[in-house]
Write an enzyme that holds these catalytic residues in place. Structure first.
Site, mmCIF file in Angstrom:
data_model
loop_
_atom_site.group_PDB
_atom_site.id
_atom_site.type_symbol
_atom_site.label_atom_id
_atom_site.label_comp_id
_atom_site.label_asym_id
_atom_site.label_seq_id
_atom_site.Cartn_x
_atom_site.Cartn_y
_atom_site.Cartn_z
ATOM 1 C CE LYS A 117 -4.281 1.371 2.329
ATOM 2 N NZ LYS A 117 -5.034 1.779 1.162
HETATM 3 N N1 PMP Z 1 -7.921 -2.013 -2.819
HETATM 4 C C1 PMP Z 1 -7.324 -0.819 -2.698
HETATM 5 C C2 PMP Z 1 -6.611 -0.244 -3.863
HETATM 6 C C3 PMP Z 1 -7.389 -0.121 -1.480
HETATM 7 O O1 PMP Z 1 -6.813 1.075 -1.365
HETATM 8 C C4 PMP Z 1 -8.115 -0.674 -0.401
HETATM 9 C C5 PMP Z 1 -8.240 0.075 0.902
HETATM 10 N N2 PMP Z 1 -7.168 -0.149 1.755
HETATM 11 C C6 PMP Z 1 -8.703 -1.939 -0.562
HETATM 12 C C7 PMP Z 1 -8.584 -2.577 -1.784
HETATM 13 C C8 PMP Z 1 -9.429 -2.609 0.559
HETATM 14 O O2 PMP Z 1 -8.514 -3.079 1.506
HETATM 15 P P1 PMP Z 1 -8.893 -3.224 3.024
HETATM 16 O O3 PMP Z 1 -10.058 -4.129 3.100
HETATM 17 O O4 PMP Z 1 -7.680 -3.839 3.643
HETATM 18 O O5 PMP Z 1 -9.181 -1.876 3.528
#
Ligand code: PMP
Length: 303
Positions: free
Chosen positions: A154
């Site tokens: 991320k």
């Molecule tokens: N895809 C992307 C590109 C994201 O930024 C997020 C948010 N963090 C998610 C999926 C969902 O991930 P999570 O369930 O861990 O928040």
């Protein structure tokens, strides 16, 4: 936004400021998380959802960018609880830790550049309309490849890709974009993972197709199989499957469980929130808000 954790201590939010020369600000060399805190009014408690899992992912992201986090996962969890507690909100919040190349330095690279970590939070309700379903469009922007910037990390700079897609979607009158790979597979939204329902089965793209390995995605895969007794298959999804799906929903920390009612000017099912999506929303919110004892291990109480 009263207090933040910045340069090793809790400071007033207004004092948590970086220099214009900060490496991460210039080059996008940071990794971050988004963590929900749900305020449960009846229990007078704030529950942080999957706190340790988010910090585990932050460490994985940091390894990719050679960022050294000086705290352990336990310490980060404790620091977060303390910070949320000190801010004292009695409403839903979103917690944002960022580990970043903090040195004031012109010049690319990752090695030998100082790192730091900050955490802040803000009140945060529903990011997308979760009640009646949203209108979305497939983006003309392609999701970036693992050999360009790994999507499973991320990384702050990676979100230029997501922001281009989101901006295009909004300009086209949609609430959110669906991003495809260069070879046309459906990957995810600009900030959430995607599931489709076809013939009573649930499908979602696999983790090796340039998606973020979502924490909500993983939780939902288990929940859908255990509670709804519905099969979940991780496989590539074609764009045209979006047009014939019975149900589509996004999921994520921000998006929660967010039904899609229309894709590229085609109604999803009858355009109303589907049965499976509705059920998943129910079980998810009950767990995340602290109303289902079976999912207590998802939650860290703050107060
Ligand atoms: N895809 C992307 C590109 C994201 O930024 C997020 C948010 N963090 C998610 C999926 C969902 O991930 P999570 O369930 O861990 O928040």
């Amino acid at each position: 936004m009263k207090y933040a954790f910045f340069k090793g201590k809790i400071v007033p939010f207004a004092d948590a400021k970086i220099s214009v020369m900060t490496h991460a600000f210039n080059y996008g060399t940071g990794v971050f998380e988004g963590i929900r805190g749900y305020w449960n009014k009846e229990k007078s408690q704030m529950f942080l959802v999957k706190l340790a899992e988010h910090y585990e992912r932050l460490f994985r992201s940091a390894r990719v960018l050679h960022i050294d986090i000086k705290y352990s996962i336990d310490e980060l969890c404790k620091m977060t609880v303390d910070l949320v507690n000190k801010n004292g909100y009695k409403e839903d919040v979103y917690v944002r830790p960022i580990a970043y190349k903090s040195q004031e330095k012109i010049g690319l690279g990752l090695i030998g550049i100082e790192d730091d970590l900050c955490i802040y939070l803000a009140p945060f309700g529903n990011y997308l309309d979760i009640s009646k379903g949203i209108k979305v469009c497939t983006s003309t922007w392609r999701r970036i490849d693992d050999l360009a910037i790994p999507a499973r990390a991320k990384v702050t700079g990676l979100y230029v890709n997501s922001s281009l897609a989101k901006a295009e979607a909004i300009q086209n009158g949609c609430a959110e974009a669906i991003m495809l790979s260069g070879d046309g597979h459906v990957l995810e939204g600009s900030g959430e993972n995607i599931f489709i329902v076809r013939d009573g089965k649930v499908f979602t793209p696999p983790v090796h197709e340039n998606i973020l390995e979502g924490i909500t995605r993983k939780a939902l895969i288990e929940m859908i199989q255990d509670e709804l007794k519905v099969v979940v298959v991780e496989r590539s999804i074609d764009r045209s499957e979006l047009y014939i799906a019975d149900e589509i929903f996004f999921c994520g920390t921000g998006a929660q469980v967010s039904p899609v009612s229309e894709v590229d000017h085609r109604k999803v099912g009858n355009g109303k929130v589907g049965k499976i999506t509705k059920k998943i929303q129910e079980v998810y919110f009950k767990a995340a808000r602290g109303d289902d004892p079976a999912y207590q291990d998802w939650l860290t109480p703050v107060y």
